[in-house]
Motif scaffolding. Structure first.
Motif, PDB file in Angstrom:
ATOM      1  N   ALA A  44       2.281  18.238  56.542  1.00 35.93           N
ATOM      2  CA  ALA A  44       0.951  18.834  56.484  1.00 35.93           C
ATOM      3  C   ALA A  44       0.311  18.891  57.867  1.00 35.93           C
ATOM      4  O   ALA A  44      -0.323  19.891  58.242  1.00 35.93           O
ATOM      5  N   GLU A  45       0.466  17.837  58.634  1.00 32.98           N
ATOM      6  CA  GLU A  45      -0.104  17.822  59.985  1.00 32.98           C
ATOM      7  C   GLU A  45       0.516  18.922  60.836  1.00 32.98           C
ATOM      8  O   GLU A  45      -0.187  19.628  61.576  1.00 32.98           O
ATOM      9  N   ALA A  46       1.850  19.082  60.724  1.00 29.56           N
ATOM     10  CA  ALA A  46       2.529  20.117  61.495  1.00 29.56           C
ATOM     11  C   ALA A  46       2.075  21.513  61.086  1.00 29.56           C
ATOM     12  O   ALA A  46       2.033  22.435  61.919  1.00 29.56           O
ATOM     13  N   ALA A  47       1.723  21.674  59.811  1.00 29.59           N
ATOM     14  CA  ALA A  47       1.286  22.975  59.301  1.00 29.59           C
ATOM     15  C   ALA A  47      -0.202  23.214  59.518  1.00 29.59           C
ATOM     16  O   ALA A  47      -0.693  24.322  59.258  1.00 29.59           O
ATOM     17  N   GLY A  48      -0.931  22.185  59.946  1.00 28.57           N
ATOM     18  CA  GLY A  48      -2.370  22.321  60.118  1.00 28.57           C
ATOM     19  C   GLY A  48      -3.127  22.317  58.809  1.00 28.57           C
ATOM     20  O   GLY A  48      -4.160  22.970  58.669  1.00 28.57           O
ATOM     21  N   VAL A  49      -2.610  21.553  57.839  1.00 27.58           N
ATOM     22  CA  VAL A  49      -3.203  21.487  56.502  1.00 27.58           C
ATOM     23  C   VAL A  49      -3.649  20.059  56.218  1.00 27.58           C
ATOM     24  O   VAL A  49      -2.914  19.101  56.497  1.00 27.58           O
ATOM     25  N   GLY A  50      -4.839  19.904  55.650  1.00 24.67           N
ATOM     26  CA  GLY A  50      -5.303  18.591  55.229  1.00 24.67           C
ATOM     27  C   GLY A  50      -4.751  18.245  53.858  1.00 24.67           C
ATOM     28  O   GLY A  50      -4.433  19.131  53.063  1.00 24.67           O
ATOM     29  N   VAL A  51      -4.628  16.975  53.584  1.00 23.01           N
ATOM     30  CA  VAL A  51      -4.114  16.509  52.294  1.00 23.01           C
ATOM     31  C   VAL A  51      -5.218  15.802  51.527  1.00 23.01           C
ATOM     32  O   VAL A  51      -5.896  14.921  52.064  1.00 23.01           O
ATOM     33  N   ARG A  52      -5.389  16.190  50.272  1.00 24.26           N
ATOM     34  CA  ARG A  52      -6.300  15.487  49.377  1.00 24.26           C
ATOM     35  C   ARG A  52      -5.437  14.736  48.363  1.00 24.26           C
ATOM     36  O   ARG A  52      -4.730  15.345  47.564  1.00 24.26           O
ATOM     37  N   TRP A  53      -5.492  13.427  48.392  1.00 25.96           N
ATOM     38  CA  TRP A  53      -4.653  12.587  47.548  1.00 25.96           C
ATOM     39  C   TRP A  53      -5.263  12.503  46.144  1.00 25.96           C
ATOM     40  O   TRP A  53      -6.413  12.104  45.985  1.00 25.96           O
ATOM     41  N   ARG A  54      -4.470  12.846  45.112  1.00 24.63           N
ATOM     42  CA  ARG A  54      -4.966  12.883  43.743  1.00 24.63           C
ATOM     43  C   ARG A  54      -4.060  12.055  42.823  1.00 24.63           C
ATOM     44  O   ARG A  54      -3.202  12.599  42.113  1.00 24.63           O
ATOM     45  N   PRO A  55      -4.206  10.733  42.816  1.00 22.98           N
ATOM     46  CA  PRO A  55      -3.423   9.905  41.894  1.00 22.98           C
ATOM     47  C   PRO A  55      -3.874  10.127  40.457  1.00 22.98           C
ATOM     48  O   PRO A  55      -5.073  10.263  40.179  1.00 22.98           O
ATOM     49  N   PHE A  56      -2.915  10.164  39.528  1.00 18.03           N
ATOM     50  CA  PHE A  56      -3.253  10.313  38.122  1.00 18.03           C
ATOM     51  C   PHE A  56      -2.148   9.705  37.279  1.00 18.03           C
ATOM     52  O   PHE A  56      -1.103   9.283  37.803  1.00 18.03           O
ATOM     53  N   LEU A  57      -2.375   9.642  35.972  1.00 21.32           N
ATOM     54  CA  LEU A  57      -1.407   9.079  35.037  1.00 21.32           C
ATOM     55  C   LEU A  57      -0.777  10.197  34.209  1.00 21.32           C
ATOM     56  O   LEU A  57      -1.481  11.004  33.607  1.00 21.32           O
ATOM     57  N   LEU A  58       0.552  10.212  34.184  1.00 20.61           N
ATOM     58  CA  LEU A  58       1.264  11.230  33.412  1.00 20.61           C
ATOM     59  C   LEU A  58       1.378  10.875  31.940  1.00 20.61           C
ATOM     60  O   LEU A  58       1.588  11.768  31.106  1.00 20.61           O
ATOM     61  N   GLY A  59       1.239   9.582  31.601  1.00 20.13           N
ATOM     62  CA  GLY A  59       1.432   9.152  30.212  1.00 20.13           C
ATOM     63  C   GLY A  59       0.639   9.963  29.203  1.00 20.13           C
ATOM     64  O   GLY A  59       1.199  10.454  28.217  1.00 20.13           O
ATOM     65  N   PRO A  60      -0.679  10.123  29.387  1.00 19.34           N
ATOM     66  CA  PRO A  60      -1.460  10.905  28.423  1.00 19.34           C
ATOM     67  C   PRO A  60      -1.016  12.360  28.330  1.00 19.34           C
ATOM     68  O   PRO A  60      -1.053  12.953  27.244  1.00 19.34           O
TER      69      PRO A  60
END
Length: 208
Positions: free
Chosen positions: A29-45
């Motif tokens: 992402a840094e090399a591409a000039g893109v910011g990352v938004r971290w979105r943790p979630f649960l797949l179980g439901p």
């Protein structure tokens, strides 16, 4: 100066392919000039809403056997340590996900996410216990017990449920998933580079 585009990275700590994506997304992402938004979630439901009681890699043994071999190949290709299968799969990732959701906008979220994945899939350790999560935070120079405690208090405790509903409403069905600012969805570690390219405005010929 042009505004930096952002890519949402939706990940589940029990997800093997999310591990591969987490270990490389920041550099790419840094090399591409893109910011990352971290979105943790649960797949179980989400799996439960499809009638699944476990990971599809457990429900379909042939698929599971292939996945672990594929993970070994991919880890070697990316220069990661050999994949170690944790004692239980999929692991209960609630404690880790709560801590990540609590710190999703903090500067330590990337390092913490990688630390959880390394413990689980590079060393084969359990991440299910809150104490294990706190210990990983401590190793990053943070107050692990305080963060784990805060992550399980209201209103933070309910954050994962809200995020899970958001995931469903946006059509997310697996992990890792990457969402661009215009709502384009890319699923799977092998789509990370395409997601970053789309985020910067690149489009395949003939596709809008």
């Amino acid at each position: 100066m042009a505004r930096q585009p952002t890519l949402e990275f939706w990940f589940e700590f029990a997800s093997t392919y999310s591990y591969l994506a987490a270990m490389r997304i920041e550099g790419l992402a840094e090399a591409a000039g893109v910011g990352v938004r971290w979105r943790p979630f649960l797949l179980g439901p989400i799996f439960a809403s499809q009638g699944w009681t476990s990971s599809p890699f457990n429900l379909y043994p042939a698929k599971g056997r292939h996945m672990w071999r594929d993970m070994a190949r991919e880890a070697a290709r990316l220069g990661l340590p050999p994949v170690q299968r944790p004692p239980d799969f999929p692991q209960n990732s609630l404690a880790a996900a709560r801590a990540a959701a609590f710190g999703a906008d903090q500067p330590w979220i990337g390092a913490f996410t990688r630390a959880v994945y390394e413990a689980q899939f590079a060393r084969g350790e359990s991440i299910a216990e809150p104490g294990s999560v706190a210990a990983l935070l401590n190793r990053l120079g943070l107050d692990g017990p305080a963060i784990v405690k805060a992550a399980t208090s209201e209103p933070h405790k309910s954050r994962l449920r809200v995020v899970g509903e958001e995931a469903k409403s946006r059509g997310i069905f697996g992990a890792p998933t990457f969402l661009t600012e215009d709502g384009e969805l890319f699923w799977g570690n092998d789509r990370l580079e395409q997601a970053l390219a789309w985020a910067t405005g690149e489009r395949p010929p003939g596709l809008r």
